[in-house]
Motif scaffolding. Sequence first.
Motif, mmCIF file in Angstrom:
data_model
loop_
_atom_site.group_PDB
_atom_site.id
_atom_site.type_symbol
_atom_site.label_atom_id
_atom_site.label_comp_id
_atom_site.label_asym_id
_atom_site.label_seq_id
_atom_site.Cartn_x
_atom_site.Cartn_y
_atom_site.Cartn_z
ATOM 1 N N ALA A 23 0.844 -1.207 0.000
ATOM 2 C CA ALA A 23 0.000 0.000 0.000
ATOM 3 C C ALA A 23 0.874 1.249 0.000
ATOM 4 O O ALA A 23 0.568 2.244 -0.677
ATOM 5 C CB ALA A 23 -0.928 -0.017 1.208
ATOM 6 N N ALA A 24 1.986 1.195 0.735
ATOM 7 C CA ALA A 24 2.911 2.341 0.746
ATOM 8 C C ALA A 24 3.473 2.580 -0.657
ATOM 9 O O ALA A 24 3.628 3.726 -1.095
ATOM 10 C CB ALA A 24 4.040 2.085 1.731
ATOM 11 N N LYS A 25 3.740 1.483 -1.369
ATOM 12 C CA LYS A 25 4.259 1.600 -2.741
ATOM 13 C C LYS A 25 3.198 2.218 -3.658
ATOM 14 O O LYS A 25 3.498 3.072 -4.497
ATOM 15 C CB LYS A 25 4.666 0.208 -3.240
ATOM 16 N N ALA A 26 1.943 1.783 -3.490
ATOM 17 C CA ALA A 26 0.864 2.335 -4.321
ATOM 18 C C ALA A 26 0.711 3.838 -4.088
ATOM 19 O O ALA A 26 0.405 4.589 -5.008
ATOM 20 C CB ALA A 26 -0.451 1.604 -4.017
ATOM 21 N N LEU A 27 0.930 4.270 -2.851
ATOM 22 C CA LEU A 27 0.790 5.694 -2.532
ATOM 23 C C LEU A 27 2.070 6.478 -2.828
ATOM 24 O O LEU A 27 2.078 7.704 -2.745
ATOM 25 C CB LEU A 27 0.430 5.875 -1.047
ATOM 26 N N GLY A 28 3.152 5.754 -3.131
ATOM 27 C CA GLY A 28 4.428 6.422 -3.402
ATOM 28 C C GLY A 28 4.995 7.105 -2.170
ATOM 29 O O GLY A 28 5.589 8.179 -2.269
ATOM 30 N N LEU A 29 4.830 6.485 -0.986
ATOM 31 C CA LEU A 29 5.291 7.115 0.253
ATOM 32 C C LEU A 29 6.818 7.117 0.308
ATOM 33 O O LEU A 29 7.456 6.087 0.084
ATOM 34 C CB LEU A 29 4.737 6.374 1.472
ATOM 35 N N GLU A 30 7.367 8.238 0.662
ATOM 36 C CA GLU A 30 8.822 8.382 0.775
ATOM 37 C C GLU A 30 9.270 7.913 2.159
ATOM 38 O O GLU A 30 8.604 8.180 3.163
ATOM 39 C CB GLU A 30 9.179 9.862 0.548
ATOM 40 N N GLY A 31 10.410 7.198 2.214
ATOM 41 C CA GLY A 31 11.022 6.843 3.491
ATOM 42 C C GLY A 31 10.231 5.841 4.301
ATOM 43 O O GLY A 31 10.371 5.789 5.521
ATOM 44 N N TYR A 32 9.399 5.035 3.638
ATOM 45 C CA TYR A 32 8.599 4.030 4.346
ATOM 46 C C TYR A 32 9.365 2.721 4.411
ATOM 47 O O TYR A 32 9.914 2.276 3.408
ATOM 48 C CB TYR A 32 7.276 3.832 3.602
ATOM 49 N N GLY A 33 9.393 2.078 5.575
ATOM 50 C CA GLY A 33 9.992 0.757 5.636
ATOM 51 C C GLY A 33 10.841 0.561 6.870
ATOM 52 O O GLY A 33 10.866 1.392 7.775
ATOM 53 N N LEU A 34 11.546 -0.561 6.892
ATOM 54 C CA LEU A 34 12.332 -0.937 8.065
ATOM 55 C C LEU A 34 13.811 -1.040 7.703
ATOM 56 O O LEU A 34 14.489 -1.981 8.100
ATOM 57 C CB LEU A 34 11.819 -2.263 8.636
ATOM 58 N N ASP A 35 14.300 -0.097 6.928
ATOM 59 C CA ASP A 35 15.715 -0.069 6.590
ATOM 60 C C ASP A 35 16.348 1.190 7.165
ATOM 61 O O ASP A 35 15.648 2.170 7.461
ATOM 62 C CB ASP A 35 15.894 -0.087 5.061
ATOM 63 N N ILE A 36 17.644 1.156 7.290
ATOM 64 C CA ILE A 36 18.354 2.328 7.807
ATOM 65 C C ILE A 36 18.078 3.519 6.885
ATOM 66 O O ILE A 36 18.134 3.395 5.660
ATOM 67 C CB ILE A 36 19.870 2.028 7.906
ATOM 68 N N GLY A 37 17.733 4.643 7.483
ATOM 69 C CA GLY A 37 17.401 5.846 6.716
ATOM 70 C C GLY A 37 15.913 6.071 6.555
ATOM 71 O O GLY A 37 15.482 7.172 6.247
ATOM 72 N N CYS A 38 15.114 5.011 6.767
ATOM 73 C CA CYS A 38 13.652 5.174 6.661
ATOM 74 C C CYS A 38 13.139 5.969 7.860
ATOM 75 O O CYS A 38 13.781 6.050 8.907
ATOM 76 C CB CYS A 38 12.950 3.816 6.652
ATOM 77 N N HIS A 39 11.944 6.551 7.703
ATOM 78 C CA HIS A 39 11.299 7.223 8.829
ATOM 79 C C HIS A 39 11.125 6.234 9.979
ATOM 80 O O HIS A 39 10.783 5.056 9.760
ATOM 81 C CB HIS A 39 9.911 7.747 8.429
ATOM 82 N N ALA A 40 11.315 6.721 11.198
ATOM 83 C CA ALA A 40 11.148 5.853 12.378
ATOM 84 C C ALA A 40 9.671 5.802 12.746
ATOM 85 O O ALA A 40 9.228 6.356 13.750
ATOM 86 C CB ALA A 40 11.987 6.396 13.530
ATOM 87 N N ASP A 41 8.906 5.143 11.890
ATOM 88 C CA ASP A 41 7.459 4.981 12.078
ATOM 89 C C ASP A 41 7.188 3.482 12.261
ATOM 90 O O ASP A 41 7.498 2.690 11.367
ATOM 91 C CB ASP A 41 6.690 5.475 10.851
ATOM 92 N N PHE A 42 6.600 3.118 13.390
ATOM 93 C CA PHE A 42 6.405 1.692 13.683
ATOM 94 C C PHE A 42 5.082 1.444 14.402
ATOM 95 O O PHE A 42 4.540 2.339 15.038
ATOM 96 C CB PHE A 42 7.498 1.160 14.634
ATOM 97 N N VAL A 43 4.663 0.197 14.311
ATOM 98 C CA VAL A 43 3.603 -0.310 15.177
ATOM 99 C C VAL A 43 4.161 -1.527 15.901
ATOM 100 O O VAL A 43 4.751 -2.403 15.264
ATOM 101 C CB VAL A 43 2.371 -0.794 14.378
ATOM 102 N N VAL A 44 3.996 -1.565 17.200
ATOM 103 C CA VAL A 44 4.375 -2.743 17.984
ATOM 104 C C VAL A 44 3.090 -3.498 18.283
ATOM 105 O O VAL A 44 2.148 -2.945 18.864
ATOM 106 C CB VAL A 44 5.076 -2.349 19.306
ATOM 107 N N LEU A 45 3.054 -4.747 17.848
ATOM 108 C CA LEU A 45 1.811 -5.524 17.939
ATOM 109 C C LEU A 45 1.931 -6.654 18.950
ATOM 110 O O LEU A 45 3.020 -7.212 19.138
ATOM 111 C CB LEU A 45 1.467 -6.104 16.565
#
Length: 431
Positions: free
Chosen positions: A353-375
């Motif tokens: 879904a992030a790819k479909a929206l073209g979101l920048e810096g999405y993901g779990l790699d170094i340099g990505c935004h520090a956006d997470f959900v802990v489940l």
Amino acid sequence: MYDLILRQANLSDGRSGVDIGVRDGRIAAIGPGLAGPAGTEIDAAGRLVSPPFVDAHFHLDSALSLGQPRLNRSGTLLEGIALWGEAKPSLSVETLVERALRYCDLAVAQGLLAIRSHVDVGDPRLVTVEALLHVRERVRPYLDLQLVAFPQDGYLRGPGIAESLDRALSMGVDVVGGIPHFERTMADGALSVERLCRIAAERGLPVDMHCDESDDPLSRHIETLAAETIRHGLQGRVAGSHLTSMHSMDNYYVSKLIPLIAEAGIHAIANPLINITLQGRHDTYPKRRGMTRVPELMAAGVNVAFGHDCVMDPWYSLGCGDMLEVAHMAVHVGQMTSLAAMQSAFDAVTVNAAKALGLEGYGLDIGCHADFVVLQARDPIEAIRLKAHRLAVIRRGKVIARSAHKVSELMLDGRPRHLDTAGYAPPAGNL
Ligand code: FE2
């Protein structure tokens, strides 16, 4: 050294027992046993850490409007559209903003931090656009809201709609929408696709059309959308939403269509909760499910994302902004029950879904935004099974929502016993 360290995380891409170090709102390090100190430390204790949920298809202007002015008696898409038409003249910016912000709160609490919302541009007052542009700015610190100019009643059906859509784009709406199957004729539908793709190419905008949301196997606007995408060089920037007619299409035709969709780099967006509810309404038995051919599209390399589409509005009385509920329904409707297919259903409400929206810096790699959900689950499959509790939601390295571990207190033998539903492990070797 770090602003935040998440310890002992199982990542949604399969890495396990790793620490994530965050600095200045971005992922600075991932690895075992990161050295502290950190401003904040969170022990994930083997729980799942995922990038945030992303809703690839939603209607924030109608969300939470259930019963205004009345309920949908037939439960069909068409009565929903008519009902929304009745509600539109009385909409105000204030009401729309209040409802949308309420929904965004609900979304954020569940780790849903990016939403692509279609916005109806059919009413020339454009109160929906004014309201949602305001909301987009209000929520920007914690939620990425993308808006699609959506001519709900048809782009070519009435006077002034083309102008309204154009005005909405000039006001700052992000994406060009459409609804070719709702135009008066197939020919008008194709014409609308051609015109809207041209507008997107001229303005340098992405496209996301409601496309073939119908049980009619001959509703083939996705073919035109793919061809126009290629003609205008829009590959990778176009999404086909719903695509439910593909469920009913002739298999030979689909064997030609899916490679064309892949060639055009079109993102396919299914809305399992809504598709299973609205499609097949003219069937007796057997009743078609209506959801597009998700596993087959994925197998052909098409990026498939899922959307919630509706929550408590003229089309759907239920829903709560939980993208795991969406993935859970997709697994069932699409019979996506293999381990790989269930993982891909999780991907459809996150990375795809992030790819479909073209979101920048999405993901779990170094340099990505520090956006997470802990489940409160150990892996994506368990998260779908349990529609797992969100223990923490983190945006740019800061905790913006949290809740306590969910346990039940059982009193079966007179003594309290705590049950944590997460963590049931199937016997090793049985998978
Ligand atoms: Fe929709």
